[in-house]
Write a protein that holds these residues in place. Structure first.
Motif, PDB file in Angstrom:
ATOM      1  N   LYS A   4     -29.971 -42.879  45.915  1.00 11.40           N
ATOM      2  CA  LYS A   4     -29.777 -43.340  44.581  1.00 11.40           C
ATOM      3  C   LYS A   4     -30.485 -42.997  43.486  1.00 11.40           C
ATOM      4  O   LYS A   4     -30.249 -42.403  42.444  1.00 11.40           O
ATOM      5  N   LEU A   5     -31.734 -43.077  43.725  1.00  9.69           N
ATOM      6  CA  LEU A   5     -32.624 -42.942  42.692  1.00  9.69           C
ATOM      7  C   LEU A   5     -33.170 -41.212  42.391  1.00  9.69           C
ATOM      8  O   LEU A   5     -33.167 -40.942  41.496  1.00  9.69           O
ATOM      9  N   ALA A  54     -34.073 -47.002  35.046  1.00 11.14           N
ATOM     10  CA  ALA A  54     -35.283 -46.090  35.671  1.00 11.14           C
ATOM     11  C   ALA A  54     -35.372 -44.758  34.960  1.00 11.14           C
ATOM     12  O   ALA A  54     -36.409 -43.973  35.255  1.00 11.14           O
ATOM     13  N   GLN A  55     -34.100 -44.326  34.302  1.00 11.67           N
ATOM     14  CA  GLN A  55     -34.471 -42.954  33.754  1.00 11.67           C
ATOM     15  C   GLN A  55     -35.263 -42.815  32.735  1.00 11.67           C
ATOM     16  O   GLN A  55     -35.773 -41.668  32.304  1.00 11.67           O
ATOM     17  N   LEU A  56     -35.790 -43.901  32.373  1.00 15.17           N
ATOM     18  CA  LEU A  56     -37.159 -44.118  31.253  1.00 15.17           C
ATOM     19  C   LEU A  56     -38.224 -43.784  31.791  1.00 15.17           C
ATOM     20  O   LEU A  56     -39.274 -43.487  31.146  1.00 15.17           O
ATOM     21  N   PHE A  57     -38.495 -43.718  33.189  1.00 12.84           N
ATOM     22  CA  PHE A  57     -39.504 -43.612  33.709  1.00 12.84           C
ATOM     23  C   PHE A  57     -40.385 -42.256  33.506  1.00 12.84           C
ATOM     24  O   PHE A  57     -41.651 -42.270  33.767  1.00 12.84           O
ATOM     25  N   GLU A 190     -28.421 -39.840  31.973  1.00 15.74           N
ATOM     26  CA  GLU A 190     -28.082 -39.210  33.302  1.00 15.74           C
ATOM     27  C   GLU A 190     -27.357 -40.012  33.983  1.00 15.74           C
ATOM     28  O   GLU A 190     -26.892 -39.801  35.080  1.00 15.74           O
ATOM     29  N   VAL A 191     -26.901 -41.243  33.434  1.00 17.33           N
ATOM     30  CA  VAL A 191     -26.097 -42.386  34.065  1.00 17.33           C
ATOM     31  C   VAL A 191     -24.742 -42.708  33.539  1.00 17.33           C
ATOM     32  O   VAL A 191     -23.560 -42.718  34.346  1.00 17.33           O
ATOM     33  N   ASP A 192     -24.746 -42.814  32.310  1.00 11.23           N
ATOM     34  CA  ASP A 192     -23.561 -42.988  31.380  1.00 11.23           C
ATOM     35  C   ASP A 192     -23.130 -41.711  30.555  1.00 11.23           C
ATOM     36  O   ASP A 192     -23.831 -41.181  29.781  1.00 11.23           O
ATOM     37  N   ILE A 197     -30.048 -41.379  25.367  1.00 13.60           N
ATOM     38  CA  ILE A 197     -31.568 -41.918  25.346  1.00 13.60           C
ATOM     39  C   ILE A 197     -31.999 -41.521  23.926  1.00 13.60           C
ATOM     40  O   ILE A 197     -31.926 -40.202  23.627  1.00 13.60           O
ATOM     41  N   VAL A 198     -32.346 -42.566  23.202  1.00 13.92           N
ATOM     42  CA  VAL A 198     -32.975 -42.133  21.772  1.00 13.92           C
ATOM     43  C   VAL A 198     -34.697 -42.273  21.795  1.00 13.92           C
ATOM     44  O   VAL A 198     -35.128 -43.267  22.139  1.00 13.92           O
TER      45      VAL A 198
END
Length: 205
Positions: A4-5, A54-57, A190-192, A197-198
């Motif tokens: 998933k990741l 997690a996409q912010l990591f 990447e998910v929605d 992502i601002v």
């Protein structure tokens, strides 16, 4: 859950996967008595909440020390970032601001169970002193104009704002009178498919 990741190109250790699973297990248990996330989204918690956070990591760097997550709710995205950073970015401390005391009890339970470098403030964002943060994050919290106010108040000079927003983001940008004071970059979630992502920075005077 490693596969998933990988959907957001994130490769993590077996220990990190285990910690995320513990977090999800505690979330599901507590969600039966406290409305942490909607009943509809708890059935798809990995995509709707874990992966979205997690996409912010990918923005984490070794020089970051203070990550401030505002309106944390059930810990998204701040608690997910803290779990992913554990053992890899040892200088990074995540502070969660959440006014709901019941949710803070839940957050403290996860932090204790996973031994995370996290501080939890059970206060309104407006009542907290300036944090001089390196990063400020929020997820589906409020309109962009309000987020930019918090960003200015709580961020260091070189602070980066990372806000997970929905399809109304572009219209919200048009209504911000002080928009020229900031460097703003919109990235596709990447998910929605309808999300953004601002990424925000402060302009030099």
């Amino acid at each position: 859950m490693k596969e998933k990741l990988s959907l957001i190109n994130l490769d993590v250790s077996r220990e990190t996967i285990d910690n995320l699973n513990v977090y999800v297990d505690i979330l599901r248990k507590w969600n039966t008595t406290i409305n942490l996330v909607s009943k509809g989204s708890i059935t798809d918690v990995w995509k709707r909440h874990i992966l979205d956070s997690a996409q912010l990591f990918k923005f984490v760097t070794h020089d970051m020390e203070k990550w401030l997550d505002i309106g944390s709710g059930a810990g998204f995205p701040g608690l997910v970032i803290a779990i992913l950073a554990k053992g890899r970015f040892t200088n990074l401390r995540v502070t969660l601001i959440e006014s709901d005391k019941r949710k803070c009890v839940f957050l403290n339970e996860v932090v204790r169970e996973l031994d995370l470098n996290v501080k939890i403030l059970s206060k309104r964002i407006e009542d907290c002193p300036p944090h001089d943060a390196d990063v400020i994050s929020a997820r589906a919290l409020t309109q962009l104009e309000n987020l930019l106010f918090y960003f200015t108040f709580h961020g260091s000079f070189n602070c980066k704002g990372l806000f997970l927003k929905g399809k109304k983001t572009i219209n919200e940008m048009k209504s911000v009178k002080s928009i020229d004071m900031f460097q703003i970059k919109l990235g596709a979630s990447e998910v929605d498919k309808t999300g953004y992502i601002v990424e925000v920075g402060k302009k030099e005077n």
